[in-house]
Structure formats: C-alpha cells, structure tokens
Design an enzyme around this catalytic site. Sequence first.
Site, PDB file in Angstrom:
ATOM      1  N   LYS A 159     -13.411 -16.927  56.181  1.00 48.33           N
ATOM      2  CA  LYS A 159     -13.566 -15.710  55.359  1.00 48.33           C
ATOM      3  C   LYS A 159     -12.387 -14.755  55.543  1.00 48.33           C
ATOM      4  O   LYS A 159     -12.541 -13.598  55.915  1.00 48.33           O
ATOM      5  CB  LYS A 159     -14.879 -15.003  55.652  1.00 48.33           C
ATOM      6  CG  LYS A 159     -16.107 -15.862  55.349  1.00 48.33           C
ATOM      7  CD  LYS A 159     -17.398 -15.069  55.467  1.00 48.33           C
ATOM      8  CE  LYS A 159     -18.614 -15.884  55.104  1.00 48.33           C
ATOM      9  NZ  LYS A 159     -18.982 -16.913  56.087  1.00 48.33           N
TER      10      LYS A 159
HETATM   11  P1  5BU Z   1     -27.878 -21.430  57.867  1.00 49.38           P
HETATM   12  O1  5BU Z   1     -28.173 -21.732  59.266  1.00 49.38           O
HETATM   13  O2  5BU Z   1     -28.172 -22.577  56.903  1.00 49.38           O
HETATM   14  O3  5BU Z   1     -28.519 -20.110  57.421  1.00 49.38           O
HETATM   15  O4  5BU Z   1     -26.284 -21.221  57.844  1.00 49.38           O
HETATM   16  C1  5BU Z   1     -25.599 -20.836  56.702  1.00 49.38           C
HETATM   17  C2  5BU Z   1     -24.099 -20.850  56.947  1.00 49.38           C
HETATM   18  O5  5BU Z   1     -23.437 -20.483  55.756  1.00 49.38           O
HETATM   19  C3  5BU Z   1     -23.613 -19.904  58.011  1.00 49.38           C
HETATM   20  O6  5BU Z   1     -22.527 -20.508  58.666  1.00 49.38           O
HETATM   21  C4  5BU Z   1     -23.116 -18.683  57.262  1.00 49.38           C
HETATM   22  O7  5BU Z   1     -22.026 -18.079  57.932  1.00 49.38           O
HETATM   23  C5  5BU Z   1     -22.679 -19.295  55.952  1.00 49.38           C
HETATM   24  N1  5BU Z   1     -22.853 -18.404  54.798  1.00 49.38           N
HETATM   25  C6  5BU Z   1     -24.079 -17.964  54.361  1.00 49.38           C
HETATM   26  O8  5BU Z   1     -25.105 -18.286  54.916  1.00 49.38           O
HETATM   27  N2  5BU Z   1     -24.175 -17.161  53.263  1.00 49.38           N
HETATM   28  C7  5BU Z   1     -23.097 -16.760  52.587  1.00 49.38           C
HETATM   29  O9  5BU Z   1     -23.219 -16.053  51.578  1.00 49.38           O
HETATM   30  C8  5BU Z   1     -21.840 -17.232  53.061  1.00 49.38           C
HETATM   31  C9  5BU Z   1     -21.746 -18.046  54.139  1.00 49.38           C
HETATM   32 BR1  5BU Z   1     -20.351 -16.719  52.186  1.00 49.38          BR
END
Ligand code: 5BU
Length: 465
Positions: free
Chosen positions: A293
């Site tokens: 990012k």
């Molecule tokens: P999760 O454990 O499935 O909630 O992880 C989601 C990943 O995607 C996590 O690494 C966040 O930093 C990333 N992410 C997100 O969840 N939402 C967003 O809008 C963005 C990145 Br951009």
Amino acid sequence: MEAGKRQLILDLHRIGALKFGEFKLKSGASSPFYIDLRSIISYPDIIKNIIQLLKSELKDKHFDLLTGIPYTALPLAAQVSVELETPLVYQRKEVKAYGTGKLIEGHYEEGQTCLIIDDLITTGESKFEAAEGMEHAGLKVQDFVCLVDRSFNGAEILASRGYKLTSIITIEDMLSVLGSENMLDASLAQKVRDFVATPLEKPRLTFNERLSATSSPMTRRLMEAILRKKSNLVLSLDVEDSQKFFDILDKTGSEIFMLKTHVDIIQDYTPEFVTELQALAKKHDFLIFEDRKFADIGSTVRKQFRSGVYRIADWAEYVTVHMIAGEAILDGLFGELETPRSGFLLARMSAKGNLISETYTRQVLEVGKRRKDCVSGYIGHGVDVEDIKRFRNKIPQDQLLLMPGVNLDSTGDGLGQQYLSVENAIRGGADAIIVGRGIIASDDPRAQARRYREAAWNTFETMNK
Ligand code: 5BU
C-alpha cells in the site's frame, strides 16, 4: 399525460436536445437516441415550463433546502428555490477532495434535508456522488427529481441506497408523444425501447476472450496463472513467524495462483526468507504480491520499493498502491526497473467507515485506465452483488479486480473488517478473492484453501461458460 410534459417533449425535440438516429456513446457502444439538455437555458419559455413541472412534482415532498447538480440543473434549482422560497445550496464541481476546501456553497445547517434536482439519470453514479457530498457536509438526502429518466432501472438503483427518484418524463413518454405526432417512425421507436430495456452493462467477454484482449504482459501473467491453476484464490498469509508462514504456504500453495504478503509483519525476517519464498513459489507455481500500500511521493516510494531491509522490488511481482499522492507515484514505483513489476490500485476498501468516496474511486479508475502499462487492476469491495457489478462495469476488461474481505463463515472481525461471501464476490465480477483468516486461522489450512478455491472456481466457471 399532462399538457406541460407533452409540450416539454415536443420542445426538446424541436431544439435538438433530444435526437433519434445512431449515436456513438463514450463507451464505444452505439445508441439509437441522444439527449443533451445543456442548451435548454437559452430557451426561457422551455425553462418556464420546466419550473412549473418541477414545482408540481415537489409539492408533496419534504425538504429544507434545494440543490441542482452543476451545471445543467443548477439554474433550474435556483429558479425553483426562488419560486418556492426554499433556500438553495450547491456543491462546487471543481472541489473534488473533501477537507481541502469548502465543498458546499450557501447557508445550511447540519441535519437539514436537501432535495437534489438533476437533468438526466442514466446509471445513477453522479447522483451518488452528489448525495455523498451533501451527506459529508452533514445534510440528509432523501429525494432526487430528474427531468428525464433515460435509465434501465434508475429508480431501483437509487432505492438500493435508500433514495427516492421521481422523474418528470421517461423515454417511453417521449416515444409515445413523438409517435402520436408522427415525428418518429415505429421501427426506430422500437429500437429505442429495446435499447433502454437492456441494462447498461458492457457486453460480457469470457475470461479467455479477455485474456486475448489484454496486452500488458504482467496482467496476462496473472490471467494465465488463474487459468493454469484453475484458481481465483489469493492467500493473504498474515502471520508473524516465518516457520509458520512457510508451513501454511507449503500446505496451501497448490490451491492458490498468488500469495499476498505483508512482509513487515514477519518478526524473524532475514534475506533467506525471500529465497525460501521463491523456492515455494516455484514448487507450487504461484505469483507473489506484496500488499505494501505505497502512498508517498514518487521519489520516496521508489526507495521504499527498491531499498531498505525488504528490497520489495527484487521479489514482489505485484504490489498495492494508494493513489492519494497522485499519478506520479506510478512513475516512482515502476519507472526504470530492471524486472517489470505491476500494481493494483486501491479503489475501494473493505474496512468499515473507510474514507474512500465515490469521487475518489472514479478518479482512481481514471488513472488506472491510463496506465495499463503498470496497473494490472484494482483492489475493491462492495456491499452486495449489484453494487460490485456496478463497480466492475467501470473497470476495463483487460484489468483485474481483486477482492479482499471475503469469508465463508464470518461477517466481520470486530475490528472493522466487513466480509462478503465467495459467491457474491465472484458473481459481482471479482476476478479473484483475497482470503486470510478464513484459511490461516483454521486448524486445517489445506482443507480450507481447497474449500475457498473450489467455491470461487465453481462460481467463476459458471460465469465464463
Ligand atoms: P482477512 O484475514 O481475510 O480479513 O485478511 C484480508 C487481507 O486483505 C489483509 O491482509 C488486509 O490487509 C487486506 N485488505 C483488506 O482486508 N481490505 C482491504 O480493503 C484491503 C486489503 Br485494500
């Protein structure tokens, strides 16, 4: 039909604000009719009629303030405001970012309700942007009144966000008035009817067709990997311990086409981490994507990307980029690299209360479309399938939409994350899902990765038949 409406239709046709024939739209599609109401201000008689029509439409509505979306509808709203003795406000068109300048001109108080007038409704996008600006200033928006509804389902689209749309005239009204005056032949009228009855979705290409139409080698690599691995799954491996990282990765690598890292989470990082990561990427055939990012000025991100402890550009084939600092960040990141790399722009986020606005999203897409050389796609999210579809429609077919915030068993994490189901994400038009805790927090990451891959791939396949 009311005499005033009938007159309006005849007048619009007479002054050429409404034309029938064959017209090329911005999107490249061709339309059997064309409406452009910008010239109506030069016809005081027509304006007089419109003001009467608007006034009678507004009679039963409740609002404290009025506005018109610049430019065409603003003078209309100004006149209605005088006649109804209701204050007018307006949103500056040139102030795009909130917080940097005064967005709304005129006097208003927080909590007041503002009715929004516009000339046309097609997709509803500009209505959402207008509502968002008003709401950002603390005003409430309930009603929109448009002169002409030329949409397939404008009222429905606005209703999906809780707004009510009233239109003075519809395309059907125009066809029937002009038909009855013998000003439009029946076959052309039918063409127009058919055109309006089709949702404004771009002709959907299959994934294979999209691949053929894609020229960026870095974007093609992603598409080819998806097809080769029969997987739309990106694993988000957010664990702190490198041993655990590689243990999960070895178990799940066969199910994913790409791995997403947050390398700065790793506590025991050494350069060997990268060597081992690349070996597993080779073994299981997946791409590597660092969710860094980047958000600073070009010269700073260049160093952040290429130097420091992590030397991200050496090993991450794809990275995420915020557009907040403007387009030059892309030159800072991807200019003069030995090995080509590519970015995903953050167009919408899954986090609750995030500050990304509709206007910002649109501007991100505008930059991304210009820079297909180094932008493979976007990170986006949506509230439901229809919302994602509308968003996906704005993304070129030769770029990808990756969607985080996906989970099959949970709707949120208590820290602002908002989850969609796999099916909704893919049906909405995501090309890939990004899944973290749905897989890594489980006792059996291998089985979960398979479950997510299959759920996504099955939906993806049915959509690409
Ligand atoms: P999760 O454990 O499935 O909630 O992880 C989601 C990943 O995607 C996590 O690494 C966040 O930093 C990333 N992410 C997100 O969840 N939402 C967003 O809008 C963005 C990145 Br951009």
